[in-house]
Design a protein around this motif. Structure first.
Motif, PDB file in Angstrom:
ATOM      1  N   ALA A   1       0.838  -1.209   0.000  1.00 41.55           N
ATOM      2  CA  ALA A   1       0.000   0.000   0.000  1.00 41.55           C
ATOM      3  C   ALA A   1       0.870   1.254   0.000  1.00 41.55           C
ATOM      4  CB  ALA A   1      -0.927  -0.014   1.210  1.00 41.55           C
ATOM      5  N   ARG A   2       1.919   1.255   0.832  1.00 40.65           N
ATOM      6  CA  ARG A   2       2.816   2.402   0.889  1.00 40.65           C
ATOM      7  C   ARG A   2       3.481   2.644  -0.467  1.00 40.65           C
ATOM      8  NH1 ARG A   2       5.540   0.982   5.012  1.00 40.65           N
ATOM      9  NH2 ARG A   2       7.217  -0.012   3.887  1.00 40.65           N
TER      10      ARG A   2
ATOM     11  N   GLU B   1      -5.866  -1.192  -0.917  1.00 43.65           N
ATOM     12  CA  GLU B   1      -4.996  -2.200  -0.288  1.00 43.65           C
ATOM     13  C   GLU B   1      -5.091  -2.114   1.237  1.00 43.65           C
ATOM     14  OE1 GLU B   1      -2.624  -5.436  -0.013  1.00 43.65           O
ATOM     15  OE2 GLU B   1      -3.275  -4.595  -1.930  1.00 43.65           O
ATOM     16  N   ALA B   2      -5.071  -0.897   1.763  1.00 41.92           N
ATOM     17  CA  ALA B   2      -5.163  -0.726   3.215  1.00 41.92           C
ATOM     18  C   ALA B   2      -6.529  -1.190   3.724  1.00 41.92           C
ATOM     19  CB  ALA B   2      -4.911   0.730   3.584  1.00 41.92           C
TER      20      ALA B   2
ATOM     21  N   ALA C   1      -3.746   2.631  -3.005  1.00 46.72           N
ATOM     22  CA  ALA C   1      -3.195   2.446  -1.650  1.00 46.72           C
ATOM     23  C   ALA C   1      -4.334   2.299  -0.650  1.00 46.72           C
ATOM     24  CB  ALA C   1      -2.298   3.619  -1.280  1.00 46.72           C
TER      25      ALA C   1
ATOM     26  N   LYS D   1       2.266   1.940  -3.381  1.00 51.31           N
ATOM     27  CA  LYS D   1       1.261   2.532  -4.269  1.00 51.31           C
ATOM     28  C   LYS D   1       1.084   4.014  -3.961  1.00 51.31           C
ATOM     29  CE  LYS D   1      -1.090  -1.805  -5.139  1.00 51.31           C
ATOM     30  NZ  LYS D   1      -2.309  -2.612  -5.046  1.00 51.31           N
ATOM     31  N   ALA D   2       1.070   4.353  -2.680  1.00 49.02           N
ATOM     32  CA  ALA D   2       0.922   5.754  -2.291  1.00 49.02           C
ATOM     33  C   ALA D   2       2.117   6.578  -2.769  1.00 49.02           C
ATOM     34  CB  ALA D   2       0.765   5.866  -0.779  1.00 49.02           C
ATOM     35  N   GLU D   3       3.309   6.026  -2.609  1.00 48.90           N
ATOM     36  CA  GLU D   3       4.517   6.733  -3.046  1.00 48.90           C
ATOM     37  C   GLU D   3       4.544   6.919  -4.553  1.00 48.90           C
ATOM     38  OE1 GLU D   3       7.706   4.435  -1.349  1.00 48.90           O
ATOM     39  OE2 GLU D   3       7.307   5.189   0.668  1.00 48.90           O
TER      40      GLU D   3
ATOM     41  N   LYS E   1      -0.552   6.753  -6.334  1.00 48.82           N
ATOM     42  CA  LYS E   1      -1.801   6.008  -6.546  1.00 48.82           C
ATOM     43  C   LYS E   1      -2.553   5.890  -5.216  1.00 48.82           C
ATOM     44  CE  LYS E   1       0.287   3.504 -10.350  1.00 48.82           C
ATOM     45  NZ  LYS E   1       0.753   2.221 -10.855  1.00 48.82           N
ATOM     46  N   SER E   2      -3.077   7.020  -4.739  1.00 43.41           N
ATOM     47  CA  SER E   2      -3.732   7.064  -3.426  1.00 43.41           C
ATOM     48  C   SER E   2      -4.939   6.144  -3.349  1.00 43.41           C
ATOM     49  CB  SER E   2      -4.163   8.494  -3.097  1.00 43.41           C
ATOM     50  OG  SER E   2      -3.051   9.337  -3.041  1.00 43.41           O
TER      51      SER E   2
ATOM     52  N   TYR F   1      -4.244   7.125   3.749  1.00 43.92           N
ATOM     53  CA  TYR F   1      -4.419   7.018   2.299  1.00 43.92           C
ATOM     54  C   TYR F   1      -5.768   7.584   1.878  1.00 43.92           C
ATOM     55  CZ  TYR F   1      -0.347   4.029   2.851  1.00 43.92           C
ATOM     56  OH  TYR F   1       0.894   3.549   3.181  1.00 43.92           O
TER      57      TYR F   1
END
Length: 134
Positions: free
Chosen positions: A47-48, A62-63, A59, A50-52, A55-56, A82
């Motif tokens: 998830a992290r 996933e979270a 992320a 994806k966020a980086e 792709k919020s 996220y």
């Protein structure tokens, strides 16, 4: 001579800012692998990532799957962060609801969530709900 006592923390605004870890690094809670199931750590790392990558929404998805499986404060905090990054106040407030300040084990993750959302320009209203700026 005795050091003067720190002023009491009375509101969320008085809580010192907790910096969000730089990309590729984990928060102090996530850095304690013995405290978290290995699968949860792995999935939160996905998830992290994806966020980086900006792709919020991915992320957040996933979270959300992590909280459904593990119902752990670290997962709820990640989901809320996220959600704020994606501008999804419904999901951010859902995460906040699962991180009651009345439960000592939730306080760190709740504070991290609030600070991260505030860094995104999202306010915690007097109602105790996250709100987007006007």
């Amino acid at each position: 001579p005795a050091q003067p006592a720190s002023p009491p923390v009375t509101t969320l605004a008085d809580v010192p800012a907790v910096p969000t870890p730089p990309p590729g690094q984990v928060s102090p809670v996530e850095a304690q692998p013995s405290a978290l199931p290995a699968e949860l750590i792995s999935r939160l790392a996905v998830a992290r990532g994806k966020a980086e990558a900006g792709k919020s929404a991915a992320a957040l998805k996933e979270a959300r799957s992590c909280v459904k499986k593990f119902d752990h404060p670290v997962a709820w905090g990640a989901m809320g962060r996220y959600a704020c990054a994606a501008g999804n106040m419904k999901a951010a407030n859902e995460a906040l609801d699962h991180l009651s300040s009345d439960v000592p084990a939730n306080r760190h993750d709740r504070t991290e969530l609030v600070v991260a959302c505030q860094q995104q320009g999202i306010s915690l209203a007097n109602t105790g709900r996250f709100v987007l700026p006007n």
